[in-house]
Design a protein around this motif. Structure first.
Motif, mmCIF file in Angstrom:
data_model
loop_
_atom_site.group_PDB
_atom_site.id
_atom_site.type_symbol
_atom_site.label_atom_id
_atom_site.label_comp_id
_atom_site.label_asym_id
_atom_site.label_seq_id
_atom_site.Cartn_x
_atom_site.Cartn_y
_atom_site.Cartn_z
ATOM 1 N N PRO A 2 -13.475 50.518 -28.170
ATOM 2 C CA PRO A 2 -13.493 49.127 -27.720
ATOM 3 C C PRO A 2 -12.427 48.894 -26.641
ATOM 4 C CG PRO A 2 -12.533 49.306 -29.920
ATOM 5 C CD PRO A 2 -13.022 50.664 -29.557
ATOM 6 N N THR A 3 -12.722 47.999 -25.729
ATOM 7 C CA THR A 3 -11.770 47.657 -24.672
ATOM 8 C C THR A 3 -10.705 46.698 -25.218
ATOM 9 O OG1 THR A 3 -13.040 45.724 -24.019
ATOM 10 C CG2 THR A 3 -13.620 47.810 -22.963
ATOM 11 N N VAL A 4 -9.659 46.497 -24.423
ATOM 12 C CA VAL A 4 -8.617 45.529 -24.800
ATOM 13 C C VAL A 4 -9.244 44.158 -24.998
ATOM 14 C CG1 VAL A 4 -6.592 44.283 -23.926
ATOM 15 C CG2 VAL A 4 -6.694 46.782 -23.755
ATOM 16 N N GLU A 5 -10.141 43.788 -24.089
ATOM 17 C CA GLU A 5 -10.815 42.491 -24.201
ATOM 18 C C GLU A 5 -11.581 42.373 -25.522
ATOM 19 O OE1 GLU A 5 -10.785 39.760 -22.535
ATOM 20 O OE2 GLU A 5 -12.433 38.799 -23.638
ATOM 21 N N GLU A 6 -12.300 43.425 -25.859
ATOM 22 C CA GLU A 6 -13.071 43.401 -27.109
ATOM 23 C C GLU A 6 -12.147 43.317 -28.333
ATOM 24 O OE1 GLU A 6 -17.007 45.909 -25.575
ATOM 25 O OE2 GLU A 6 -15.272 46.978 -26.404
ATOM 26 N N GLU A 9 -10.792 39.800 -28.615
ATOM 27 C CA GLU A 9 -11.820 38.878 -29.126
ATOM 28 C C GLU A 9 -12.025 39.033 -30.622
ATOM 29 O OE1 GLU A 9 -15.483 39.138 -26.937
ATOM 30 O OE2 GLU A 9 -14.533 38.393 -25.102
ATOM 31 N N GLN A 10 -12.041 40.296 -31.059
ATOM 32 C CA GLN A 10 -12.253 40.513 -32.484
ATOM 33 C C GLN A 10 -11.062 40.005 -33.307
ATOM 34 O OE1 GLN A 10 -12.470 44.522 -34.128
ATOM 35 N NE2 GLN A 10 -14.321 43.936 -35.241
ATOM 36 N N LEU A 11 -9.861 40.260 -32.807
ATOM 37 C CA LEU A 11 -8.678 39.747 -33.495
ATOM 38 C C LEU A 11 -8.727 38.229 -33.568
ATOM 39 C CD1 LEU A 11 -5.895 42.057 -32.013
ATOM 40 C CD2 LEU A 11 -6.314 41.697 -34.463
ATOM 41 N N GLU A 12 -9.086 37.584 -32.468
ATOM 42 C CA GLU A 12 -9.117 36.122 -32.453
ATOM 43 C C GLU A 12 -10.131 35.569 -33.444
ATOM 44 O OE1 GLU A 12 -7.497 35.660 -27.859
ATOM 45 O OE2 GLU A 12 -9.639 35.850 -28.259
ATOM 46 N N SER A 13 -11.289 36.210 -33.534
ATOM 47 C CA SER A 13 -12.295 35.654 -34.453
ATOM 48 C C SER A 13 -11.957 35.983 -35.907
ATOM 49 C CB SER A 13 -13.710 36.084 -34.071
ATOM 50 O OG SER A 13 -13.941 37.399 -34.456
ATOM 51 N N PRO B 2 -6.386 32.418 -20.062
ATOM 52 C CA PRO B 2 -5.110 33.000 -20.503
ATOM 53 C C PRO B 2 -5.080 34.511 -20.185
ATOM 54 C CG PRO B 2 -6.515 32.483 -22.397
ATOM 55 C CD PRO B 2 -7.219 31.967 -21.185
ATOM 56 N N THR B 3 -3.901 35.007 -19.913
ATOM 57 C CA THR B 3 -3.737 36.437 -19.646
ATOM 58 C C THR B 3 -3.704 37.214 -20.963
ATOM 59 O OG1 THR B 3 -1.345 36.295 -19.797
ATOM 60 C CG2 THR B 3 -2.324 35.885 -17.623
ATOM 61 N N VAL B 4 -3.800 38.533 -20.850
ATOM 62 C CA VAL B 4 -3.690 39.378 -22.042
ATOM 63 C C VAL B 4 -2.357 39.115 -22.741
ATOM 64 C CG1 VAL B 4 -3.410 41.772 -22.817
ATOM 65 C CG2 VAL B 4 -5.270 41.170 -21.237
ATOM 66 N N GLU B 5 -1.285 39.031 -21.969
ATOM 67 C CA GLU B 5 0.040 38.760 -22.535
ATOM 68 C C GLU B 5 0.051 37.445 -23.318
ATOM 69 O OE1 GLU B 5 2.792 40.408 -22.814
ATOM 70 O OE2 GLU B 5 3.978 38.737 -23.617
ATOM 71 N N MET C 1 10.313 47.782 -25.195
ATOM 72 C CA MET C 1 9.147 46.886 -25.120
ATOM 73 C C MET C 1 7.888 47.612 -25.619
ATOM 74 S SD MET C 1 9.259 43.735 -24.066
ATOM 75 C CE MET C 1 7.725 43.316 -23.215
ATOM 76 N N PRO C 2 7.255 47.076 -26.638
ATOM 77 C CA PRO C 2 6.001 47.678 -27.090
ATOM 78 C C PRO C 2 4.907 47.506 -26.033
ATOM 79 C CG PRO C 2 6.442 45.648 -28.302
ATOM 80 C CD PRO C 2 7.635 45.907 -27.437
ATOM 81 N N THR C 3 4.018 48.471 -25.944
ATOM 82 C CA THR C 3 2.898 48.391 -25.003
ATOM 83 C C THR C 3 1.804 47.480 -25.568
ATOM 84 O OG1 THR C 3 1.755 50.232 -26.040
ATOM 85 C CG2 THR C 3 3.325 50.781 -24.303
ATOM 86 N N VAL C 4 0.846 47.146 -24.701
ATOM 87 C CA VAL C 4 -0.309 46.355 -25.162
ATOM 88 C C VAL C 4 -1.016 47.083 -26.301
ATOM 89 C CG1 VAL C 4 -2.606 45.537 -24.497
ATOM 90 C CG2 VAL C 4 -0.645 45.090 -23.005
ATOM 91 N N GLU C 5 -1.198 48.374 -26.163
ATOM 92 C CA GLU C 5 -1.851 49.170 -27.210
ATOM 93 C C GLU C 5 -1.086 49.058 -28.534
ATOM 94 O OE1 GLU C 5 -4.619 50.775 -27.460
ATOM 95 O OE2 GLU C 5 -4.177 51.659 -29.428
ATOM 96 N N GLU C 6 0.232 49.187 -28.449
ATOM 97 C CA GLU C 6 1.032 49.107 -29.678
ATOM 98 C C GLU C 6 0.940 47.721 -30.311
ATOM 99 O OE1 GLU C 6 4.445 52.461 -28.533
ATOM 100 O OE2 GLU C 6 4.711 50.375 -27.949
ATOM 101 N N ARG C 7 0.949 46.700 -29.470
ATOM 102 C CA ARG C 7 0.868 45.340 -30.018
ATOM 103 C C ARG C 7 -0.492 45.085 -30.653
ATOM 104 N NH1 ARG C 7 3.273 41.528 -25.353
ATOM 105 N NH2 ARG C 7 3.096 39.875 -26.902
#
Lengths: 154, 154, 154
Positions: A2-6, A9-13, B2-5, C1-7
């Motif tokens: 899954p992509t970061v976007e996906e 989205e899943q975390l948010e839902s 909103p951004t990823v951050e 700083m944690p990365t996006v992946e880590e977060r």
């Protein structure tokens, strides 16, 4: 993968559903303290403006909710000392509606002790509104061996 | 958009609140089992080291918490067979503090059945510490029709 | 700083634990309504297929769970009007297993009121399965002052 976007989205839902369950549990946990301190406005605020409270065969509309804390039977409980003591609810969330099922007891001071003067089955139908989760319909029936009370537990 | 951050930050802070509510509910659910098995250390550990437990008009300081499981009244309950049976709490979290309101009953074995020997209103003031959420002040008052008990439910 | 992946990974694992706690609380809140409406299939479905329900000294295997709603003692409760009224559970989750501790009462209609005919300590051992969280072992013992009941509260 899954992509970061996906994943976002899943975390948010998923988080939304967890928050919904917590909000509904909190709403139901607010009922006892509201009626037992005779706060009609706080009691009413748990329901949506189209909401109803069905107590046995009586349908209390939204406009009648604040007054339930002034009923003679309720005043008798409050004067004696009482708790509307509710059990943890089984909750099912489906998008913007939810159903919760639990039990409620009225525990009342009498002599040196407390007695259970009322035991009911409750089915709560809830709805997500701009002001958060609200009760659309609560059905409450005393548990005396009748099928109508058991039917609320399904 | 909103951004990823920004989305990560919002998820982190929303999740923190959900975890806080769950941790506080769990802390409160630990009280009954701790006192009913007469575990003074586990009871004390629910409070912050500056915490107090206000039982009616008596203020029990942190240093007195472990001993409440040795009080004659408590021993009478445990010997008979008892549960400190608590209701689900209404919880409000504000950053590093929280307030929870619920009911507690002492249900005690007597003859072939169990009786409610005590019914109280509880207001829990909680604080986030390095060791997790702890009780800063718990006020408990028996429900006998007095205003002081109803006031805890606000 | 944690990365996006880590977060993202940390959010996913923290959210999983929160969801686990909510799912387990919901599973336990489903027990009372299932047995009180005499739904053997719904009762059985709370357990894993290897699960057991230890009531005092009796070990009920999975294959016996659906039938507990047909036992004479249970029918007497349902006919009179009853609630298996459970308290909020203290829950500890460890990866794919969990332990929950709470109290249960059988509140039964008698005359014009309701009485507590049974009060028990419960220790629930739970397991994550493909079908969600299930009870692997529930131990239930009536609270009559005996050490065996207190031991379940640890």
């Amino acid at each position: 993968m899954p992509t970061v976007e996906e994943r976002l989205e899943q975390l948010e839902s998923r988080l939304q559903v967890a928050e919904d369950r917590l909000a509904i549990a909190n709403l139901i946990a607010s009922y006892g303290p509201a009626v037992d301190r005779r706060d009609g406005a706080a009691t009413e605020a748990l329901w949506s403006t189209e909401g109803t409270y069905v107590i046995g065969d009586e349908v209390v509309p939204f406009t009648g909710l604040a007054d339930i804390v002034d009923r003679p039977g309720h005043l008798r409980y409050v004067t004696a000392g009482c708790s509307h003591f509710l059990s943890p609810a089984r909750i099912e969330v489906t998008d913007d509606t939810a159903v919760a099922v639990n039990y409620s007891m009225v525990v009342m001071h009498e002599g040196e002790r407390w007695v259970v003067d009322r035991l009911s089955a409750n089915r709560w139908e809830l709805v997500r509104t701009d002001g958060g989760w609200k009760v659309e319909r609560r059905a409450n029936r005393t548990i005396t061996g009748v099928e109508e009370a058991r039917a609320l537990l399904a």
